[in-house]
Design a protein around this motif. Structure first.
Motif, mmCIF file in Angstrom:
data_model
loop_
_atom_site.group_PDB
_atom_site.id
_atom_site.type_symbol
_atom_site.label_atom_id
_atom_site.label_comp_id
_atom_site.label_asym_id
_atom_site.label_seq_id
_atom_site.Cartn_x
_atom_site.Cartn_y
_atom_site.Cartn_z
ATOM 1 N N ILE A 101 -12.423 -9.893 43.602
ATOM 2 C CA ILE A 101 -12.911 -9.545 42.273
ATOM 3 C C ILE A 101 -14.387 -9.161 42.305
ATOM 4 O O ILE A 101 -14.815 -8.224 41.611
ATOM 5 N N ALA A 105 -15.795 -5.570 40.882
ATOM 6 C CA ALA A 105 -16.704 -5.496 39.740
ATOM 7 C C ALA A 105 -17.929 -4.655 40.067
ATOM 8 O O ALA A 105 -18.491 -3.979 39.192
ATOM 9 N N THR A 108 -16.595 -0.637 40.077
ATOM 10 C CA THR A 108 -16.073 0.064 38.915
ATOM 11 C C THR A 108 -17.145 0.850 38.172
ATOM 12 O O THR A 108 -18.282 0.399 38.025
ATOM 13 N N ILE A 113 -11.029 -3.024 35.658
ATOM 14 C CA ILE A 113 -10.496 -3.243 36.999
ATOM 15 C C ILE A 113 -9.133 -3.909 36.895
ATOM 16 O O ILE A 113 -8.839 -4.615 35.926
ATOM 17 N N LEU A 115 -6.043 -6.244 38.756
ATOM 18 C CA LEU A 115 -5.684 -7.216 39.786
ATOM 19 C C LEU A 115 -4.190 -7.105 40.025
ATOM 20 O O LEU A 115 -3.378 -7.458 39.167
ATOM 21 N N GLU A 131 -13.033 -14.504 37.781
ATOM 22 C CA GLU A 131 -13.308 -13.536 36.724
ATOM 23 C C GLU A 131 -14.563 -13.919 35.944
ATOM 24 O O GLU A 131 -15.436 -13.082 35.674
ATOM 25 N N ALA A 135 -16.904 -11.076 37.096
ATOM 26 C CA ALA A 135 -16.469 -9.912 36.320
ATOM 27 C C ALA A 135 -16.581 -10.160 34.817
ATOM 28 O O ALA A 135 -15.797 -9.643 34.033
ATOM 29 N N CYS A 138 -16.713 -7.073 32.768
ATOM 30 C CA CYS A 138 -15.608 -6.131 32.985
ATOM 31 C C CYS A 138 -14.377 -6.551 32.189
ATOM 32 O O CYS A 138 -14.264 -7.684 31.729
ATOM 33 N N LEU A 140 -10.629 -7.202 32.993
ATOM 34 C CA LEU A 140 -9.747 -7.420 34.136
ATOM 35 C C LEU A 140 -8.299 -7.432 33.666
ATOM 36 O O LEU A 140 -7.891 -8.291 32.887
ATOM 37 N N ARG A 142 -4.341 -7.813 34.772
ATOM 38 C CA ARG A 142 -3.598 -8.485 35.843
ATOM 39 C C ARG A 142 -2.121 -8.108 35.766
ATOM 40 O O ARG A 142 -1.555 -7.996 34.679
#
Length: 264
Positions: A101, A105, A108, A113, A115, A131, A135, A138, A140, A142
């Motif tokens: 991660i 981060a 990007t 982003i 996962l 996270e 991140a 960001c 995230l 998943r």
């Protein structure tokens, strides 16, 4: 430290060969035993309790039998669930595998982003902590793509892998809110880099990929710095599953210097 003492690479299957490849580049002289828990594959569909008990039990027996200088759990699912437990019960240094991660981060441009891991990995609190730590700014996304594990194993066996099957298995990542802005994907299973070419085609040119194999190898090299390495016998791989089926993977192992495949 006995110079013949091996590094033990453990995975639920053969995704950890991506880590072995990076390790060979850094420490070609290091003796290695590769352990594949093919009888337990896939981990991603198992409960946390099942994975923790299985990994701790197997590694305890392997540590006793092989006396490794270091154990690498080359599996994101096993690491995010069982790493702490295994470190508590074994004196051997343990290197885990966790989703990349932090580098994602940093890569990007859009702030979105993805996962891509197994179902068991993407729901772990460990991932929540990563996270929050790396991140926070960001978005995230998943997605648990368990089917990619079997496709990666099939590719290593020399079977033809359909790009449409890979795209379908991973499509849940981009179908989420903000998925249209996704520009970086974390391959959070050591099997998934085996399919990186197919995933690049499926996601398109605007998406980059990151995984942790290189970082894991560098961590192993750091922890063993200054130690002497020598082989008293050729490296080998063991499986908990059917040996004849395992031997179908012999060409993939041979490319990385392992020609002796055994039952555990």
């Amino acid at each position: 430290m006995d110079q013949h003492s091996p590094i033990l690479l453990f995975d639920s299957g053969v995704g950890g060969l991506t880590v072995l490849g990076e390790l060979r580049a850094l420490l070609p002289q290091a003796p290695v035993i590769y352990a594949a828990d093919m009888a337990g594959l896939p981990y991603g569909a198992k409960s946390e309790a099942e994975v923790a008990a299985r990994v701790a039990g197997l590694l305890g027996r392997m540590a006793e039998r092989y006396q490794p200088r270091l154990i690498c759990i080359a599996c994101n699912t096993a690491s995010t669930i069982a790493l702490g437990m295994v470190r508590d019960v074994l004196e051997t240094p343990i290197v885990g595998t966790v989703p990349a991660i932090k580098p994602a981060a940093a890569m990007t441009q859009t702030g979105v982003i993805g996962l891509l891991g197994t179902e068991a990995t993407v729901r772990q609190r460990y991932v929540d902590d990563l996270e929050r730590q790396f991140a926070r700014e960001c978005t995230l996304l998943r997605f648990g793509a368990n089917n990619l594990v079997a496709l990666g194993e099939a590719k290593l066996r020399g079977e033809e892998v359909d790009i449409d099957d890979v795209a379908r298995a991973a499509s849940g990542l981009v179908l989420q809110d903000h998925g249209e802005r996704l520009d970086t994907v974390i391959l959070a299973c050591t099997h998934f880099p085996l399919l990186e070419a197919e995933l690049r085609e499926a996601f398109g040119a605007g998406v980059g990929f990151v995984h942790g194999a290189g970082g894991i190898a560098r961590r192993i090299a750091s922890l063993t710095e200054g130690q002497s390495f020598a082989r008293s016998a050729p490296d080998f791989a063991v499986t908990t599953g059917d040996l004849d089926d395992f031997k179908r993977l012999a060409p993939a192992f041979a490319q990385l210097g392992i020609e002796d495949l055994r039952p555990f």
